[in-house]
Design a protein around this motif. Structure first.
Motif, mmCIF file in Angstrom:
data_model
loop_
_atom_site.group_PDB
_atom_site.id
_atom_site.type_symbol
_atom_site.label_atom_id
_atom_site.label_comp_id
_atom_site.label_asym_id
_atom_site.label_seq_id
_atom_site.Cartn_x
_atom_site.Cartn_y
_atom_site.Cartn_z
ATOM 1 N N LEU A 297 84.978 31.423 97.322
ATOM 2 C CA LEU A 297 85.894 31.812 95.898
ATOM 3 C C LEU A 297 84.667 30.981 95.038
ATOM 4 C CD1 LEU A 297 88.888 30.300 97.533
ATOM 5 C CD2 LEU A 297 88.935 31.782 96.810
ATOM 6 N N PHE A 298 85.917 30.863 93.481
ATOM 7 C CA PHE A 298 84.956 30.060 92.655
ATOM 8 C C PHE A 298 85.211 29.359 92.306
ATOM 9 C CE2 PHE A 298 83.469 34.668 92.945
ATOM 10 C CZ PHE A 298 82.041 34.663 93.330
ATOM 11 N N SER A 299 85.250 28.192 91.748
ATOM 12 C CA SER A 299 86.010 26.848 91.548
ATOM 13 C C SER A 299 85.940 25.852 90.659
ATOM 14 C CB SER A 299 85.843 26.240 92.538
ATOM 15 O OG SER A 299 87.155 25.212 92.763
ATOM 16 N N ASP A 300 87.048 25.603 89.782
ATOM 17 C CA ASP A 300 86.611 24.399 89.040
ATOM 18 C C ASP A 300 87.899 22.922 89.258
ATOM 19 O OD1 ASP A 300 86.762 22.450 86.958
ATOM 20 O OD2 ASP A 300 88.395 24.160 85.518
ATOM 21 N N TYR A 301 87.148 22.200 90.007
ATOM 22 C CA TYR A 301 88.378 20.869 90.672
ATOM 23 C C TYR A 301 89.154 20.978 89.683
ATOM 24 C CZ TYR A 301 86.250 16.979 88.381
ATOM 25 O OH TYR A 301 85.431 16.138 87.271
ATOM 26 N N LYS A 302 88.952 20.980 88.071
ATOM 27 C CA LYS A 302 90.158 20.186 86.749
ATOM 28 C C LYS A 302 91.255 21.028 87.040
ATOM 29 C CE LYS A 302 87.044 19.510 83.661
ATOM 30 N NZ LYS A 302 85.791 19.409 84.953
ATOM 31 N N ASP A 303 91.258 22.730 87.932
ATOM 32 C CA ASP A 303 91.862 23.832 87.359
ATOM 33 C C ASP A 303 92.757 23.732 88.854
ATOM 34 O OD1 ASP A 303 93.728 26.529 87.314
ATOM 35 O OD2 ASP A 303 91.539 27.295 87.194
ATOM 36 N N LYS A 304 94.180 23.237 88.822
ATOM 37 C CA LYS A 304 94.861 23.376 90.454
ATOM 38 C C LYS A 304 95.031 25.268 90.272
ATOM 39 C CE LYS A 304 97.284 19.527 88.347
ATOM 40 N NZ LYS A 304 98.724 18.716 88.299
ATOM 41 N N SER A 305 94.825 26.692 89.258
ATOM 42 C CA SER A 305 94.983 27.360 90.688
ATOM 43 C C SER A 305 94.306 27.276 91.434
ATOM 44 C CB SER A 305 95.427 28.235 89.161
ATOM 45 O OG SER A 305 94.397 28.632 88.161
ATOM 46 N N SER A 306 92.260 27.196 90.088
ATOM 47 C CA SER A 306 91.357 27.875 91.395
ATOM 48 C C SER A 306 91.390 26.560 92.688
ATOM 49 C CB SER A 306 90.417 27.695 90.479
ATOM 50 O OG SER A 306 90.156 26.083 90.814
ATOM 51 N N VAL A 307 91.550 25.792 92.516
ATOM 52 C CA VAL A 307 92.273 24.565 93.612
ATOM 53 C C VAL A 307 93.375 25.283 94.749
ATOM 54 C CG1 VAL A 307 92.520 22.169 94.527
ATOM 55 C CG2 VAL A 307 91.613 22.842 92.463
ATOM 56 N N ARG A 308 94.190 25.468 94.324
ATOM 57 C CA ARG A 308 95.604 26.150 94.880
ATOM 58 C C ARG A 308 94.784 27.443 95.952
ATOM 59 N NH1 ARG A 308 98.694 25.658 90.815
ATOM 60 N NH2 ARG A 308 100.599 23.407 90.643
ATOM 61 N N LYS A 309 93.477 28.237 95.139
ATOM 62 C CA LYS A 309 93.244 29.298 96.062
ATOM 63 C C LYS A 309 92.584 28.825 97.444
ATOM 64 C CE LYS A 309 92.750 32.518 92.221
ATOM 65 N NZ LYS A 309 91.412 33.115 91.102
ATOM 66 N N VAL A 310 92.134 27.163 97.362
ATOM 67 C CA VAL A 310 91.048 26.979 98.225
ATOM 68 C C VAL A 310 92.310 26.043 98.961
ATOM 69 C CG1 VAL A 310 89.455 25.124 99.398
ATOM 70 C CG2 VAL A 310 89.096 26.149 96.827
ATOM 71 N N LEU A 311 92.938 25.686 98.731
ATOM 72 C CA LEU A 311 94.078 25.392 100.167
ATOM 73 C C LEU A 311 94.920 26.291 100.353
ATOM 74 C CD1 LEU A 311 95.760 22.879 97.862
ATOM 75 C CD2 LEU A 311 94.278 22.130 99.755
#
Length: 342
Positions: free
Chosen positions: A102-116
């Motif tokens: 996965l590719f993530s930006d911790y400030k972007d909730k949508s990318s954080v939700r993908k990890v969750l």
């Protein structure tokens, strides 16, 4: 007016330090290994800007046998959402199979939700009454603690629990597990354990050390700020030299650039002399924060990915082998300094 031509290659700097493997790195890695039997999933963080260089083979060697999710953090600092960015991401994903990516930006909730969501799905398959335990690992300062805080904030709407900072070494010990997903009737939820960043015992290529230092994986005192600024200028000139146009016309001369930068930003010593080191540090921080271009330092092609896979056989040295190579490099430098004095 002559057309500006950037340097084709950055000068070789064989005298650079090739290790930043500290005592708490080894202690942390040893502790991770002893706790592995209690862990359901390893979340390995790598820096989006250096997807190849921020890979640490020590994790694969010491944490083998557990399913792994690889998260490339700080996507916002290396991607503009262009076709070439998506193409690069696809190549990276394919190269890491069978591990999920996965590719993530911790400030972007949508990318954080993908990890969750990945963690939730993995925990549901495990179906443990005592909840699922996961561990987050990575090189120093790749954003592990920031991602953990974001996962907790989005997952259960709780505040930060992990300390973060601009320099590596903020997390020096393995922390207690913190909940990132609430449990349901059949379980207690998902817990994530923060760990200290672990460096490679020996970095075989000087340019890889420059990349790691520029991205903040080693302290800014390890490599001269002017050297890092020069390496950044080299990349800026290949990316888009107009991005620093408010400070200086396109140039390959780091001294010219830093003197101009010091004058324009007021970083001066008493008497008006340019503070070159302060200007270099300011330039580096501006790039790290995304204000001097958002681009990737590693070249990502099918060929470079194959070469990286072969190179990992060298980078994945044992700790003792790494220490021997560092000592030998120091002896060579000492002999060279002695010869220079004759």
């Amino acid at each position: 007016m002559a057309t500006f031509i950037p340097r084709r290659a950055f000068p070789a700097l064989d005298s650079l330090p090739r290790s930043y493997f500290l005592g708490h790195h080894k202690a942390g890695l040893d502790k991770m290994r002893t706790m592995l039997s209690h862990i359901d999933l390893v979340i390995e963080c790598r820096d989006y800007r250096i997807p190849l260089t921020s890979r640490n083979p020590l994790f694969e060697a010491n944490l083998a046998g557990k399913e792994r999710l690889i998260v490339y953090t700080k996507k916002d600092l290396g991607s503009q959402g262009r076709l070439e960015d998506r193409t690069r991401e696809r190549l990276v994903q394919e190269s890491q199979k069978p591990s999920a990516v996965l590719f993530s930006d911790y400030k972007d909730k949508s990318s954080v939700r993908k990890v969750l969501e990945f963690a939730r799905t993995h925990a549901a398959v495990a179906d443990s009454l005592t909840g699922s335990r996961m561990m987050i690992v990575g090189m120093p300062n790749v954003g592990k603690s920031s991602l953990l805080n974001a996962l907790r904030g989005v997952g259960i709407h709780k505040g930060k629990v992990a300390h973060t900072g601009a320099q590596p070494g903020i997390t020096r010990k393995i922390g207690t597990s913190v909940k990132i997903i609430e449990g349901e009737e059949s379980g207690e939820g998902v817990y994530l354990m923060d760990t200290p960043g672990v460096f490679i015992p020996y970095v075989p290529h000087a340019e890889a050390m420059l990349k790691l230092a520029l991205c903040g994986s080693v302290k800014d005192t390890i490599i001269a700020p002017t050297t890092l600024a020069d390496y950044l200028l080299y990349h800026l000139n290949h990316y888009d030299p107009s991005i620093y146009g408010e400070y200086q016309a396109p140039t390959n001369d780091i001294n010219e650039f830093l003197h101009s930068l010091a004058q324009r930003t007021g970083r001066l010593h008493k008497g008006g002399a340019p503070d070159v080191e302060a200007s270099a540090l300011w330039m580096i921080q501006r790039w790290r924060n995304g204000h001097l271009g958002r681009f990737v330092l590693d070249e990502i092609t099918p060929e470079s990915l194959q070469a990286e896979s072969r190179a990992n056989e060298t980078m994945g040295l044992s700790l003792s082998q790494g220490r021997k190579m560092v000592k030998e490099l120091r002896r060579q430098r000492s002999r060279q300094r002695h010869l220079n004095t004759l």
